[in-house]
Motif scaffolding. Structure first.
Motif, mmCIF file in Angstrom:
data_model
loop_
_atom_site.group_PDB
_atom_site.id
_atom_site.type_symbol
_atom_site.label_atom_id
_atom_site.label_comp_id
_atom_site.label_asym_id
_atom_site.label_seq_id
_atom_site.Cartn_x
_atom_site.Cartn_y
_atom_site.Cartn_z
ATOM 1 N N ARG A 124 23.155 -10.639 32.112
ATOM 2 C CA ARG A 124 23.911 -10.630 31.806
ATOM 3 C C ARG A 124 25.468 -11.465 32.482
ATOM 4 O O ARG A 124 25.295 -12.112 33.269
ATOM 5 C CB ARG A 124 23.813 -9.369 32.430
ATOM 6 N N PHE A 125 26.382 -10.796 32.144
ATOM 7 C CA PHE A 125 28.049 -11.207 32.130
ATOM 8 C C PHE A 125 28.125 -10.700 33.786
ATOM 9 O O PHE A 125 28.313 -9.847 34.482
ATOM 10 C CB PHE A 125 28.957 -11.262 31.499
ATOM 11 N N ASP A 126 28.654 -12.090 34.745
ATOM 12 C CA ASP A 126 28.414 -11.175 36.380
ATOM 13 C C ASP A 126 30.038 -11.278 36.299
ATOM 14 O O ASP A 126 30.275 -10.262 37.246
ATOM 15 C CB ASP A 126 27.965 -12.739 37.105
ATOM 16 N N SER A 127 31.038 -11.960 36.140
ATOM 17 C CA SER A 127 31.607 -11.664 36.360
ATOM 18 C C SER A 127 32.848 -11.996 35.327
ATOM 19 O O SER A 127 32.598 -12.668 33.823
ATOM 20 C CB SER A 127 32.462 -12.544 37.698
ATOM 21 N N SER A 170 32.574 -16.157 30.180
ATOM 22 C CA SER A 170 33.448 -15.387 30.004
ATOM 23 C C SER A 170 34.143 -15.796 28.819
ATOM 24 O O SER A 170 34.620 -15.539 28.415
ATOM 25 C CB SER A 170 33.691 -14.269 30.389
#
Lengths: 137, 668
Positions: free
Chosen positions: B339-342, B348
């Motif tokens: 998943r995208f963490d930040s 991103s």
């Protein structure tokens, strides 16, 4: 959830996109008309930027003193007078399909700031190819 | 020869269909003999189409004017070089070239992948064969290059003079290698979807093919721009013409794809997105061919039109429906592993790079088809011209340059404050300094200021990467130059990518300067009179008129002075072709160009009269040559990154180095 931030950012990007596209279309749109359609919209069209296409009436191309160009284009039905100054495309000549962009003035002269000429299509029928040859020889 | 050519096209169609059918049967039933037979069939197709192509070249060279294609596109006075390039000057020949290139790609894919990707191979081959069948069908039954005239002509109509330019001869070839090449990664994606093995195999297998076709598309775009600049004689190189856009759209989405596959390889994310992107890219490649060939939108680049449009629409519709159907069926197996963490992370940055690229492609698409859509929806034909494209794409371009600087340096997962400061303080300072210097230097427009500033930012980040990499090696006692070469050659993909970025920066600088600071002047002069433009003084010496083998030339002799010092002589021309067949072009304007890295002096002879008076339009286009130079650098970077590796072990090293850089340090 961390993914929410990403989703919001994507949403913002998409909004900016839509705004750019919407604004761009609004600013840059140009009606593309035939000569007859132009005449039909006559009073309202005077102030609008339009693009008109039609065949250059043979023999109508005249050079003006200041280096400008005067010619008429027609869609077979109606004809308009065009004035243009600028770079003339190489394929521009009598009988060619010309596209002009600019404004139509109440004196019934089209002041063009863009002049394009469509390449006559190479793919004529074989008959025409043969006919052409006979005339030339 | 002609008969052989025609017969082999027809045979190639049936063999193509056979390859498609046999591949899919082999894949479904698991019977190897079908697959093997299909693979041999692929070689059959390439053989047959090579024979037809040779037959067409032979017919062109022997000036066989009993063929409609030869009679329409060549004449006796045409040089051998342009007689050969007339192969792709018209519709049927272009299609043959498409099909022939595709068959070559198909055979190469069989050679390189039949051992490595056994599971996917039959589906990949089948997909390419379906595409090939479509094109060969058009050639065999709709638009044959071997169509005969009722009787042979004395002479042909000649090649359009606008196409008699070395750039025009190779630019379509390069574009086609790009367009057609997209079929390969698309086929790999379809192979994955059809076989249900949705791992990274399809991406690993097709990676180099994607870079290859991306490079060819890019070269094609640059050469097309250069051709327009030299030959169309209006002083610019890009007009957002539908045909230019047609090649630009797949290039944009392919660029997005090249970036997002890295995220899938490294992190197992964006899997759906990648499949979606490659389908869209293939759609744009087909759509581009369709736009160029159907004449549905008017363009300065389209030189051949015919009625194959409907066939294309049906085929494009089929491709879209089938691809997305398979895509939806496999959605489950395309789950993301991470998943995208930040939002401040490399993942991103890449995601946004992708969205922006896709957005750019979509906005260009919308602008290109706007007349068609508005006619259908509102019954009025409405165009959106260059102002639309510039307004939308200039901000998009600026964002992309920013991301180009951020992406390679920001850390994975989540960027810490230290990481940001460490990697970006120098570039940001340089960016601000450059903008400040330019502002003091007199540049007040916001777009060029931002553009140049961001370019400085990217250059700084790239250099930082190179310097750090080299420094680590030098500390181990290596000579800096040796370590630079070693570092690049061991991480070709990564440093090749950086070099591509530098090339793009050069192109952006060229585009920014030449679109923001053009000086233009028009004047009518008698012999002996002068005009001054910028620092230059141009003295018109007189007209030279003479006749060559193929044309009547009128050349204006101009002496160029730079503040009293004579620096050059230039001669813009206006030519009338002698040969009747070429008379569809009234006059051909040959611009005179004096190109330096600072600026181009571009002179157009717009008009002259019998008294010897001549009218000139003179442009000073700053830094245009940076665009061509940048194109060269991009190609260099691309070649470095696809150059075959010594061993596959290198892949592990790349992964390892990325693991380390999570801590904010880059080690190799």
């Amino acid at each position: 959830m961390k993914n929410r931030k990403i989703a919001i950012a994507i949403g913002i990007v998409l909004l900016v996109f839509s705004y750019l596209v919407y604004g761009g279309v609004k600013e840059a749109k140009v009606y593309y008309l035939t000569v007859t359609e132009l005449k039909e919209r006559m009073p309202s069209v005077y102030r609008e930027k339009v693009r008109v296409s039609g065949k250059v009436v043979p023999g109508s191309i005249k050079k003006e003193e200041d280096g400008g160009l005067r010619f008429r284009i027609s869609d077979g039905n109606e004809t308009i007078e065009v004035r243009y100054k600028g770079v003339v495309p190489d394929i521009f000549r009598d009988g060619v399909e010309a596209i002009v962009e600019g404004k139509y003035s109440p004196e019934n002269v089209f002041f063009a700031n863009v002049l394009l000429a469509k390449c006559p299509t190479k793919y004529e029928s074989a008959d025409e190819l043969l006919k052409n040859k006979k005339e030339n020889t | 020869m002609v008969e052989i050519g025609a017969v082999s096209i027809t045979l190639a169609f049936f063999v193509s269909v056979y390859v498609a059918v046999a591949s899919f049967i082999g894949a479904r039933t698991g019977r190897r003999e079908f697959v093997r037979s299909a693979e041999n069939g692929a070689f059959g197709v390439v053989f047959l189409l090579t024979v037809s192509s040779s037959a067409l070249v032979y017919a062109l060279l022997t000036r066989d004017f009993s063929l409609k294609y030869v009679a329409s596109n060549t004449s006796r006075d045409l040089s051998t070089f342009y007689t050969i390039t007339a192969f792709w000057a018209g519709q049927a020949g272009s299609l043959l070239l498409w099909a022939w290139i595709l068959s070559i790609y198909m055979a190469l894919v069989v050679v390189y992948h039949r051992k490595k990707d056994r599971l996917l191979m039959p589906y990949i081959l089948g997909t390419i064969a379906v595409v090939s069948s479509f094109f060969v069908y058009l050639l065999a039954f709709v638009e044959s290059p071997f169509e005969r005239l009722p009787f042979a002509l004395e002479d042909g109509r000649g090649l359009n003079p606008l196409l008699q330019n070395p750039y025009m001869a190779i630019h379509p070839l390069s574009l086609y290698l790009g367009y057609v090449g997209i079929t390969v990664p698309y086929a790999f994606a379809m192979g994955a979807l059809l076989s249900g093995s949705m791992g990274d195999e399809w991406i690993k297998g097709s990676r180099k093919w994607t870079i290859l076709s991306w490079t060819f598309l890019g070269i094609g775009l640059i050469l097309g721009a250069r051709w327009a600049y030299l030959e169309l004689g209006w002083g610019g190189y890009w007009a957002w013409d539908p045909v230019e856009n047609a090649a630009f759209m797949p290039w944009l989405t392919a660029t997005a794809f090249l970036h997002s596959v890295m995220i899938q390889e490294k992190k197992g994310m964006l899997k759906k997105w990648n499949v979606f992107l490659i389908i869209i890219t293939f759609f744009f490649a087909l759509f581009g061919t369709f736009i160029t060939r159907s004449g549905i939108v008017s363009s300065v680049h389209s030189f051949a039109q015919s009625d194959i449009g409907p066939y294309f629409l049906v085929f494009i519709g089929f491709v879209l429906v089938f691809s997305f159907l398979m895509f939806v069926l496999r959605l489950d197996s395309l789950r993301s592993e991470n998943r995208f963490d930040s939002i401040l992370s490399r993942e991103s940055a890449f995601l946004f790079n992708n969205i922006v690229f896709l957005g750019a492609a979509f906005s260009v698409f919308l602008g290109t088809i706007f007349p068609i859509v508005s006619e259908v929806v509102r019954g009025e034909k409405i165009l959106v011209g260059p102002p639309y494209f510039n307004r939308v794409n200039v901000p998009i371009g600026l964002i992309l340059i920013l991301l180009m600087g951020v992406g390679p340096l920001i850390s994975w997962r989540k960027a810490s404050k230290e990481n940001l400061i460490r990697n970006f303080s120098y570039p940001v300072v340089l960016c601000i300094l450059v903008m400040l210097a330019l502002f003091i230097g007199g540049i007040r427009e916001i777009t060029p200021l931002l553009s140049f500033g961001l370019c400085a930012f990217v250059v700084a980040t790239v250099f930082l990467e190179f310097i750090r990499g080299v420094r680590v090696r030098v500390r181990r006692g290596e000579n800096p130059l040796v370590s630079l070469v070693k570092m690049v050659s061991k991480n070709r993909r990564r440093y090749g990518g950086y070099i591509v970025h530098l090339g793009v920066v050069l192109i952006v600088i060229g585009i920014t300067a030449s679109s923001s600071f053009v000086v233009q002047k028009e004047a009518t002069l008698r012999a002996g009179e002068s005009m001054s433009v910028g620092n230059y003084t141009l003295r018109f010496e007189g007209l030279n008129q003479y006749t060559t083998r193929s044309k009547h030339v009128t050349a204006a002799r101009i002496t160029v002075y730079n503040s009293d010092k004579k620096i050059d002589e230039m001669a813009p021309e206006k030519n009338v072709y002698r040969f009747e067949g070429n008379r569809e072009i009234n006059q051909e304007t040959e611009v005179a160009l004096r190109s330096t890295f600072k600026e181009d002096l571009y002179i157009i002879l717009t008009d002259f009269d019998s008294e010897g008076k001549a009218t000139f339009r003179v442009l000073i286009n700053p830094m245009v040559s940076w665009i061509w130079a940048g194109g060269g650098v991009v190609v260099l970077g691309a070649v470095i990154s696809i150059w075959p590796r010594m061993s596959e072990r290198r892949e592990e090293i790349v992964r390892y180095s990325v693991e380390v850089s999570k801590n904010g340090t880059v080690k190799i």
